[in-house]
Design an enzyme around this catalytic site. Structure first.
Site, short mmCIF file in Angstrom:
data_model
loop_
_atom_site.label_atom_id
_atom_site.label_comp_id
_atom_site.label_asym_id
_atom_site.label_seq_id
_atom_site.Cartn_x
_atom_site.Cartn_y
_atom_site.Cartn_z
N ARG A 40 -17.20 52.84 19.16
CA ARG A 40 -16.99 51.55 18.50
C ARG A 40 -15.87 51.59 17.47
O ARG A 40 -15.04 50.68 17.39
CB ARG A 40 -18.30 51.09 17.83
N LYS A 86 0.00 40.25 3.63
CA LYS A 86 -1.27 39.58 3.94
C LYS A 86 -1.99 40.35 5.05
O LYS A 86 -2.14 39.89 6.17
CB LYS A 86 -1.01 38.13 4.34
N LYS A 133 8.06 35.86 -7.27
CA LYS A 133 7.44 34.63 -6.80
C LYS A 133 7.30 33.64 -7.97
O LYS A 133 7.70 33.93 -9.10
CB LYS A 133 6.09 34.94 -6.18
N GLU A 140 11.80 34.05 -4.52
CA GLU A 140 11.19 32.98 -3.72
C GLU A 140 11.58 31.63 -4.31
O GLU A 140 11.39 31.38 -5.49
CB GLU A 140 9.67 33.16 -3.75
N ASP A 147 10.92 29.07 0.76
CA ASP A 147 9.48 29.01 0.92
C ASP A 147 8.99 27.59 1.20
O ASP A 147 9.12 26.70 0.36
CB ASP A 147 8.80 29.56 -0.34
#
Length: 283
Positions: free
Chosen positions: A101, A136, A168, A198, A219
């Site tokens: 598994r 992510k 960012k 960004e 963005d």
């Protein structure tokens, strides 16, 4: 995967997964195999896709018993069809049953990412645009998921926060503006690091250009904004597009002339590739 990376990083993750699955033994396997029995089992594709993670799959077994062998009939990056036999695992039946598994979980996850990435990458054929992943990723599995993106024909963005500067909106707010944020990055980060900013508007793009950003990320801009931003940048920085990217719109973004398209969906939204270990046979 590089064997040094496998030893230093990947092995700990695979061992953790094995311990999670049988922290006090494998009751099912111990019931039917109280002692060692030599056996083999086939790895079979149940769906069409791109394979990635064969070395991780094998490692899940060899960490349980180094004598286990895996005779692979395909390589990472190969496209497979339903019903295709991809390889054979041989060793102690207890190892094959107990490791099954965990080995499949890694291989199915990585192959699913590679398959989704290949679909996106094919849309960029004939363009100069690179397809890149993001941070992510599933916590703890980034090394595997980014390897899968590469197997599918994509490229890796920065691996983690220590690798490059990406400013960012919250970084910009914390610094008091783009100029201050870029200046702080130039003063603090090693000179070999790139600085990416960004941007959500044309005004921000101009500020990033004036500040000397190496890469400007557009963005969640609409197509007309992107077109104007690319003209404004005019080759003075690399251009990255990001936000709501999928197979239906990626070619349109590339045709605008961006250098990089980054997509979190490569890792956070790819379904697994259905694979199975079947036909265990005692030898």
């Amino acid at each position: 995967m590089n064997p040094i990376t496998m030893n230093l990083v990947a092995d700990d993750i695979i061992r953790f997964a094995l311990r999670e699955d049988m922290n006090a033994g494998d009751l099912s396997t111990e019931s039917v195999c109280p002692g060692p029995r030599e056996a083999e089992v086939q790895l079979i594709a149940k769906a069409a896709g791109v394979i990635a993670g064969l070395d991780v799959f094998e490692r899940a077994f060899t960490l349980l018993d180094p004598a286990t062998t895996f005779d692979a009939r395909v390589s990472d990056g190969d496209e497979v069809e339903p019903g295709q036999v991809l390889g054979t695992v041989r060793g102690d039946a207890r190892v094959l049953l107990s490791g099954e598994r965990v080995a499949l979980n890694f291989l199915q996850r990585m192959s699913g990412i590679a398959t989704y990435t290949r679909t996106m990458a094919k849309e960029l054929e004939g363009t100069k645009t690179l397809l890149a992943d993001t941070r992510k990723t599933t916590p703890g599995l980034r090394i595997f998921e980014k390897a899968a993106v590469e197997a599918g024909g994509g490229h890796n963005h920065r691996y983690n926060l220590s690798q490059a500067v990406m400013l960012k909106d919250n970084h910009i707010d914390a610094a008091g503006g783009i100029a201050a944020a870029v200046a702080g990055a130039r003063a603090h980060a090693p000179f070999v690091c790139t600085v990416e900013v960004e941007c959500e508007s044309l005004n921000m793009v101009q500020e990033a250009l004036d500040a000397g950003a190496d890469i400007i990320m557009l963005d969640n801009m609409d197509r007309e904004q992107m077109r104007e931003a690319i003209a404004l940048i005019d080759g003075h920085a690399k251009v990255e597009a990001s936000g709501n990217v999928d197979a239906s719109n990626i070619r349109e973004l590339a045709d605008l002339g961006v250098d990089i398209i980054s997509s979190g969906a490569l890792t956070h939204s790819a379904p697994i590739l259905d694979l199975s270990l079947k036909h265990l046979r005692l030898l």
